[in-house]
Every structure is written in C-alpha cells, then in structure tokens.
Design an enzyme around this catalytic site. Structure first.
Site, mmCIF file in Angstrom:
data_model
loop_
_atom_site.group_PDB
_atom_site.id
_atom_site.type_symbol
_atom_site.label_atom_id
_atom_site.label_comp_id
_atom_site.label_asym_id
_atom_site.label_seq_id
_atom_site.Cartn_x
_atom_site.Cartn_y
_atom_site.Cartn_z
ATOM 1 N N ARG A 270 8.455 4.224 1.676
ATOM 2 C CA ARG A 270 9.342 4.977 2.848
ATOM 3 C C ARG A 270 9.909 6.263 2.569
ATOM 4 O O ARG A 270 10.479 6.742 3.592
ATOM 5 C CB ARG A 270 10.514 3.763 3.332
ATOM 6 C CG ARG A 270 10.007 2.392 3.850
ATOM 7 C CD ARG A 270 10.963 1.507 4.269
ATOM 8 N NE ARG A 270 10.599 0.751 5.259
ATOM 9 C CZ ARG A 270 10.425 -0.672 4.898
ATOM 10 N NH1 ARG A 270 10.450 -1.142 3.621
ATOM 11 N NH2 ARG A 270 9.834 -1.571 5.923
ATOM 12 N N GLN B 58 14.348 -9.665 -3.752
ATOM 13 C CA GLN B 58 13.219 -10.142 -3.640
ATOM 14 C C GLN B 58 12.601 -10.814 -4.871
ATOM 15 O O GLN B 58 12.207 -11.829 -4.804
ATOM 16 C CB GLN B 58 12.066 -8.806 -3.119
ATOM 17 C CG GLN B 58 10.869 -9.295 -3.093
ATOM 18 C CD GLN B 58 9.928 -8.257 -2.444
ATOM 19 O OE1 GLN B 58 9.799 -8.067 -1.542
ATOM 20 N NE2 GLN B 58 9.205 -7.555 -3.280
ATOM 21 N N HIS C 125 4.615 1.523 -7.834
ATOM 22 C CA HIS C 125 3.431 0.457 -7.971
ATOM 23 C C HIS C 125 2.749 0.541 -9.046
ATOM 24 O O HIS C 125 2.348 -0.583 -9.722
ATOM 25 C CB HIS C 125 2.377 0.535 -6.797
ATOM 26 C CG HIS C 125 3.183 0.548 -5.199
ATOM 27 N ND1 HIS C 125 3.579 1.584 -4.440
ATOM 28 C CD2 HIS C 125 3.894 -0.583 -4.666
ATOM 29 C CE1 HIS C 125 3.945 1.495 -3.504
ATOM 30 N NE2 HIS C 125 4.208 0.012 -3.470
ATOM 31 N N SER D 104 9.637 5.161 -3.312
ATOM 32 C CA SER D 104 9.498 4.110 -2.282
ATOM 33 C C SER D 104 8.587 4.677 -1.335
ATOM 34 O O SER D 104 8.521 5.725 -1.000
ATOM 35 C CB SER D 104 10.822 3.837 -1.509
ATOM 36 O OG SER D 104 10.551 3.181 -0.350
ATOM 37 N N LYS E 265 13.334 -2.661 -8.117
ATOM 38 C CA LYS E 265 13.625 -1.951 -7.042
ATOM 39 C C LYS E 265 14.124 -2.991 -6.012
ATOM 40 O O LYS E 265 15.063 -2.471 -5.388
ATOM 41 C CB LYS E 265 12.562 -1.115 -6.778
ATOM 42 C CG LYS E 265 12.552 -0.392 -5.417
ATOM 43 C CD LYS E 265 13.238 0.792 -5.045
ATOM 44 C CE LYS E 265 13.443 1.327 -3.882
ATOM 45 N NZ LYS E 265 12.646 0.746 -2.763
ATOM 46 N N ASP E 266 13.281 -3.993 -5.709
ATOM 47 C CA ASP E 266 13.433 -4.820 -4.874
ATOM 48 C C ASP E 266 14.130 -6.118 -5.594
ATOM 49 O O ASP E 266 13.514 -7.238 -5.621
ATOM 50 C CB ASP E 266 12.073 -5.148 -3.848
ATOM 51 C CG ASP E 266 11.593 -4.047 -3.323
ATOM 52 O OD1 ASP E 266 11.976 -3.615 -2.189
ATOM 53 O OD2 ASP E 266 11.017 -3.340 -4.033
ATOM 54 N N GLN F 147 7.224 -9.962 7.764
ATOM 55 C CA GLN F 147 8.502 -9.679 7.175
ATOM 56 C C GLN F 147 9.061 -8.316 7.793
ATOM 57 O O GLN F 147 10.265 -7.920 7.409
ATOM 58 C CB GLN F 147 8.550 -9.294 5.618
ATOM 59 C CG GLN F 147 7.588 -8.221 5.574
ATOM 60 C CD GLN F 147 7.368 -7.848 3.988
ATOM 61 O OE1 GLN F 147 6.694 -8.977 3.443
ATOM 62 N NE2 GLN F 147 7.978 -7.136 3.134
ATOM 63 N N GLU G 256 4.160 5.698 -8.245
ATOM 64 C CA GLU G 256 4.230 5.453 -9.556
ATOM 65 C C GLU G 256 4.818 4.403 -9.935
ATOM 66 O O GLU G 256 4.644 3.582 -10.737
ATOM 67 C CB GLU G 256 4.861 6.620 -10.225
ATOM 68 C CG GLU G 256 3.891 7.743 -10.810
ATOM 69 C CD GLU G 256 2.673 7.188 -11.532
ATOM 70 O OE1 GLU G 256 2.986 6.435 -12.581
ATOM 71 O OE2 GLU G 256 1.566 7.601 -11.529
ATOM 72 N N GLY H 39 0.871 -1.108 -0.194
ATOM 73 C CA GLY H 39 0.120 -0.089 -0.087
ATOM 74 C C GLY H 39 0.753 1.337 -0.205
ATOM 75 O O GLY H 39 1.816 1.139 -0.245
HETATM 76 P P1 AMP Z 1 5.944 -2.608 -1.438
HETATM 77 O O1 AMP Z 1 4.529 -2.053 -1.389
HETATM 78 O O2 AMP Z 1 7.268 -1.827 -1.220
HETATM 79 O O3 AMP Z 1 5.986 -4.062 -0.946
HETATM 80 O O4 AMP Z 1 6.321 -2.926 -3.421
HETATM 81 C C1 AMP Z 1 5.408 -3.588 -3.917
HETATM 82 C C2 AMP Z 1 5.743 -3.592 -5.229
HETATM 83 O O5 AMP Z 1 6.191 -2.557 -5.891
HETATM 84 C C3 AMP Z 1 7.234 -4.843 -5.345
HETATM 85 O O6 AMP Z 1 6.984 -5.536 -6.298
HETATM 86 C C4 AMP Z 1 7.957 -3.502 -5.562
HETATM 87 O O7 AMP Z 1 9.376 -4.082 -5.983
HETATM 88 C C5 AMP Z 1 7.538 -2.653 -6.657
HETATM 89 N N1 AMP Z 1 8.126 -1.185 -6.512
HETATM 90 C C6 AMP Z 1 8.096 -0.404 -5.285
HETATM 91 N N2 AMP Z 1 9.058 0.637 -5.542
HETATM 92 C C7 AMP Z 1 9.071 0.585 -6.966
HETATM 93 C C8 AMP Z 1 9.726 1.511 -8.019
HETATM 94 N N3 AMP Z 1 10.141 2.469 -7.289
HETATM 95 N N4 AMP Z 1 9.679 1.089 -9.140
HETATM 96 C C9 AMP Z 1 9.240 -0.137 -9.607
HETATM 97 N N5 AMP Z 1 8.673 -1.148 -8.733
HETATM 98 C C10 AMP Z 1 8.694 -0.743 -7.352
#
Ligand code: AMP
Length: 282
Positions: A187, A153, A37, A185, A149-150, A61, A35, A31
């Site tokens: 964060r 993962q 996501h 991010s 980005k991850d 996690q 952009e 959540g």
């Molecule tokens: P998260 O909500 O941080 O767990 O991210 C959910 C998904 O969005 C994961 O597959 C992340 O790798 C992807 N994601 C997060 N930030 C970015 C970004 N800046 N560019 C591309 N994908 C992202």
C-alpha cells in the site's frame, strides 16, 4: 517456477510432494511483492525442501469502502522475483476458484479478532482466517511464514492453528523497513511524495515509545500522548488507533513492561498504514 491456478492441481501437487518430504514451506501473499514478502520466501527456501507462494487478493477481507478494486498488482514482476528465488510453486487462483458460487462457511477467531484493526475493519479477520485455513487445506504446508508487520494477523492465525489443532507450524518474521524507517507495504505505492514524508511519523512514533520506555516511562497514557502528538504534527495524518497492549491478547495495558506491544494504524491521506514494535531490549 510452476504456476498453478486450480485448487485441484495444487492439491494433487501437495499430496504427491508430502510423500517425499516433511518440509513444505508456504508464504501466502496478496502480491505486488516487496522485500518484506521476499524475506519470508527466503526463510522458507532456506529451511524447507519445497516452497509454495500464493498470490490471492482476498475479497472477503476487504470492507465495502476499502481498496479491493485498486489494490496494486504486478504479476509479471512478482513471477520474475519468485523465479529468481527458486520458489517451486506459485499458486495464483481466481476468486471463483477459492470461493465458488454458494460458499457460506467462515472461520472466526473470537475476541482477538475484535481488538485493534478488528474494531475499525469489521469482518477483516474473519476474511483472513477463512482464506488462510482454506489455503492451508489446499497447499498442506508443514510450516507457514507470516510477517510481524501484521502482528495481530500473526496472533490471530496462531490462535486459529492452536484452537483447531491444525497440523502445521507458524513462523513469524521480523518487519522489513525502508532505509528511512517506513515499514514496507504494497500500500505504500499509493502514497504521494508529500504523504510518503508524513508516513514516517508511524515509525518515528514507535521509536519515541521505545525511547520513553527505555528512559523509565511506564505509563502507557503518557507514552501514547507523545506518540499522538508526533503523528498529528505531520500533514494529512488521521489516527485510527494507537495502542499499547499485551502481545498475546491485545488488551490495553496501563503500565508498560518488557515485550509490551505498541501498535498503530494511521491514515496518511487516503492510505491506511499499520506498524508496530515491542518495548524493551529484545
Ligand atoms: P500481504 O501481501 O500484505 O498480505 O502480506 C503477505 C505477508 O507478507 C504477510 O505475512 C505480511 O505480514 C508479510 N509482510 C508484508 N509486509 C512486510 C514487511 N514489511 N516485513 C515483513 N513481512 C511483511
């Protein structure tokens, strides 16, 4: 946009839809959508008949001293964005729905999960792979989208899918950045104005690595030294790791070649940020 909160209802929906489609796309998230996501969501809606997005802040996690309790959220905002992108289902379960009392089963991808972020966040990838396989079993997608980005993962999940013969494909998507280079991010929301400035040292260090490699430097020790110098010259930064490693197994390399991974994690103030890039022309 249909909002589903129960595992049973989500599974019923998927069972029904799988009869009439061979392309359910899935984007798991925690959540506070940005952009990055949304780029995954757009890829899914462009190529799949149905798109499911999940929002679940996965307690399993997070380490004991991490930001579970303060993780940013904006459910109404997220919902609006997903609605405007024609997402079919937003799966938004509670913690108890995913981990009912007595849950004791975990999935661990050995070795890969122990390197890079796994070293400083023990249990992190075990939490990720456990929730992701549960979500796959509940949502039953044909294809799931993850951001580069991850990068670790993404690699760990691909390995889990291969090792356990899971019947779906994983698509990695490029990193989306702010105009000044900072990888988006959830964060980033924690950063003060001053820390936001210092956070640019991550992407600058990656660009420095690329520049040195393109100029003929292949010693990873020499490249890392320049990266460390650049990051440490910014206020409030503390390096967790700077790694130049193999893209598939994340083992440190002495000589960089095309497609070697450069990955880093840096605390800026109290916020831990990660970023990465590949060396070479691609
Ligand atoms: P998260 O909500 O941080 O767990 O991210 C959910 C998904 O969005 C994961 O597959 C992340 O790798 C992807 N994601 C997060 N930030 C970015 C970004 N800046 N560019 C591309 N994908 C992202």
């Amino acid at each position: 946009l249909k909002i589903i909160r129960s595992v049973k209802e989500m599974t019923d929906w998927s069972n029904e839809v799988r009869h009439k489609s061979d392309a359910i796309g899935f984007v798991p998230t925690m959540g506070f959508l940005h952009e990055g996501h949304l780029s995954l969501v757009r890829e899914s809606t462009a190529h799949c008949d149905y798109t499911v997005v999940s929002i679940f802040v996965n307690a399993k996690q997070f380490g004991p001293n991490e930001d579970l309790d303060t993780y940013p959220a904006d459910f109404e905002g997220d919902k609006k964005q997903l609605d405007s992108l024609n997402v079919d289902v937003l799966f938004y379960p509670t913690h108890e729905e995913i981990y009912p009392e007595g849950h004791t089963t975990f999935v661990t991808v050995e070795k890969l999960s122990e390197r890079l972020c796994g070293k400083s966040r023990p249990g992190f990838f075990r939490g990720v792979t456990t929730v992701v396989i549960k979500l796959f079993n509940i949502v039953k997608p044909h294809i799931a989208f993850f951001g580069e980005k991850d990068r670790q993962q993404l690699g760990v999940i691909k390995k889990m899918v291969a090792d356990l013969n899971l019947d779906l494909s994983i698509k990695g998507m490029p990193i989306i950045r702010d105009s000044d280079g900072l990888a988006l991010s959830s964060r980033n929301d924690y950063l003060s104005k001053e820390d936001r400035d210092s956070s640019l040292s991550l992407s600058k260090a990656l660009n420095k690595a690329k520049e040195l490699f393109n100029g003929g430097e292949t010693s990873t020790k020499a490249i890392k030294a320049e990266m460390v110098k650049l990051i440490e010259s910014e206020k409030n930064t503390r390096i967790d790791y700077v790694s130049i490693c193999h893209l598939e197994n994340f083992k440190e390399m002495e000589k960089a070649v095309e497609d070697t991974l450069v990955a880093l994690a840096v605390f800026v103030g109290k916020t831990r940020l990660i970023d990465n890039c590949l060396l070479g022309s691609r």
